[in-house]
Design an enzyme around this catalytic site. Structure first.
Site, PDB file in Angstrom:
ATOM      1  N   ARG A 139     -24.198 -12.318  -1.888  1.00  0.00           N
ATOM      2  CA  ARG A 139     -24.087 -13.403  -1.116  1.00  0.00           C
ATOM      3  C   ARG A 139     -23.028 -13.174   0.031  1.00  0.00           C
ATOM      4  O   ARG A 139     -21.975 -12.696  -0.400  1.00  0.00           O
ATOM      5  CB  ARG A 139     -23.502 -14.444  -2.239  1.00  0.00           C
ATOM      6  CG  ARG A 139     -23.130 -15.740  -1.366  1.00  0.00           C
ATOM      7  CD  ARG A 139     -24.273 -16.586  -1.096  1.00  0.00           C
ATOM      8  NE  ARG A 139     -23.828 -18.042  -0.728  1.00  0.00           N
ATOM      9  CZ  ARG A 139     -22.987 -18.462   0.234  1.00  0.00           C
ATOM     10  NH1 ARG A 139     -22.712 -17.580   1.222  1.00  0.00           N
ATOM     11  NH2 ARG A 139     -22.928 -19.546   0.625  1.00  0.00           N
ATOM     12  N   GLU A 155     -30.118 -25.078   3.302  1.00  0.00           N
ATOM     13  CA  GLU A 155     -30.962 -24.675   1.829  1.00  0.00           C
ATOM     14  C   GLU A 155     -32.353 -24.716   2.229  1.00  0.00           C
ATOM     15  O   GLU A 155     -32.952 -25.303   2.762  1.00  0.00           O
ATOM     16  CB  GLU A 155     -30.647 -25.907   0.843  1.00  0.00           C
ATOM     17  CG  GLU A 155     -30.959 -25.455  -0.438  1.00  0.00           C
ATOM     18  CD  GLU A 155     -30.359 -24.012  -1.013  1.00  0.00           C
ATOM     19  OE1 GLU A 155     -31.098 -22.960  -1.113  1.00  0.00           O
ATOM     20  OE2 GLU A 155     -29.059 -24.133  -0.990  1.00  0.00           O
ATOM     21  N   ARG A 211     -24.390 -12.463  -8.239  1.00  0.00           N
ATOM     22  CA  ARG A 211     -24.734 -12.015  -6.956  1.00  0.00           C
ATOM     23  C   ARG A 211     -23.071 -11.181  -6.338  1.00  0.00           C
ATOM     24  O   ARG A 211     -22.005 -11.709  -6.604  1.00  0.00           O
ATOM     25  CB  ARG A 211     -25.115 -13.126  -5.962  1.00  0.00           C
ATOM     26  CG  ARG A 211     -26.143 -13.695  -6.427  1.00  0.00           C
ATOM     27  CD  ARG A 211     -26.618 -14.963  -5.110  1.00  0.00           C
ATOM     28  NE  ARG A 211     -25.562 -15.868  -5.212  1.00  0.00           N
ATOM     29  CZ  ARG A 211     -25.488 -17.157  -4.506  1.00  0.00           C
ATOM     30  NH1 ARG A 211     -26.978 -17.223  -3.742  1.00  0.00           N
ATOM     31  NH2 ARG A 211     -24.566 -17.954  -4.373  1.00  0.00           N
TER      32      ARG A 211
END
Length: 199
Positions: A59, A67, A111
């Site tokens: 990330r 999104e 992540r």
């Protein structure tokens, strides 16, 4: 200068820039792009590191893009364009990651939190791009601070402001005008509503 990294102020010498670049370990390859701020990498030597799977999800720190893949949310304005931009920019490229102690190592989805740098291939350090930076300065991402300030926050805020002033990408009135969701079209029925009268 062959480096397109904003984080090098003009006052920094070429020697200082070279030291930073040489410290980056281009030991990874971008194997897939999930959306505008998330990608998968693996080590070039195939080894596992950080007690993670061979393919590691990253990330990008300091940015947030509209999104596209969260099943709980609608696709947001400019989300598809941001994802395509990152795919075109980074997919298949040799990569280095820079961690930031202020952000921790993993987020709640496991992540890796990192800054990602890419180059075409080989051993030359020409045409290195700072991915997080490229997304913000070209209008494909918003600056995003999660809980605590991060290393490049001031630079990213500055670049977001420049992209906004130039109406780039998601800041353009012809796309999203800086809004994550599309602006609703005017509703003619509103004009036909009679004002409420108190009897």
């Amino acid at each position: 200068s062959p480096y397109s990294l904003y984080l090098f102020p003009a006052s920094n010498s070429e020697k200082e820039k070279s030291f930073f670049i040489n410290d980056l370990k281009f030991d990874y390859k971008v194997v897939s792009v999930i959306d505008g701020d998330t990608l998968d990498i693996e080590r070039l030597d195939g080894n596992k590191v950080f007690n993670m799977d061979k393919i590691m999800r990253v990330r990008l720190i300091g940015i947030n893009t509209p999104e596209t893949v969260d099943p709980r949310k609608p696709v947001e304005c400019f989300g598809k364009e941001s994802s395509k931009y990152l795919k075109d920019l980074a997919n298949g490229k040799i990569a280095a990651i820079e961690l930031d102690d202020s952000q921790g190592f993993l987020d709640k989805y496991n992540r890796i939190l990192a800054y990602v740098y890419i180059k075409d291939s080989g051993f030359k350090n020409d045409n290195i791009l700072f991915v997080n930076e490229e997304e913000i300065k070209n209008g494909y991402a918003y600056e995003y601070t999660y809980n605590t300030p991060y290393k490049y926050k001031e630079e990213f805020k500055y670049m977001e402001n420049m992209a906004r002033q130039k109406y780039l990408g998601l800041w353009s009135p012809e796309t999203c005008n800086g809004l994550k969701s599309p602006v609703a079209p005017p509703n003619d029925s509103i004009n036909s509503i009679k004002p409420y009268k108190n009897n």
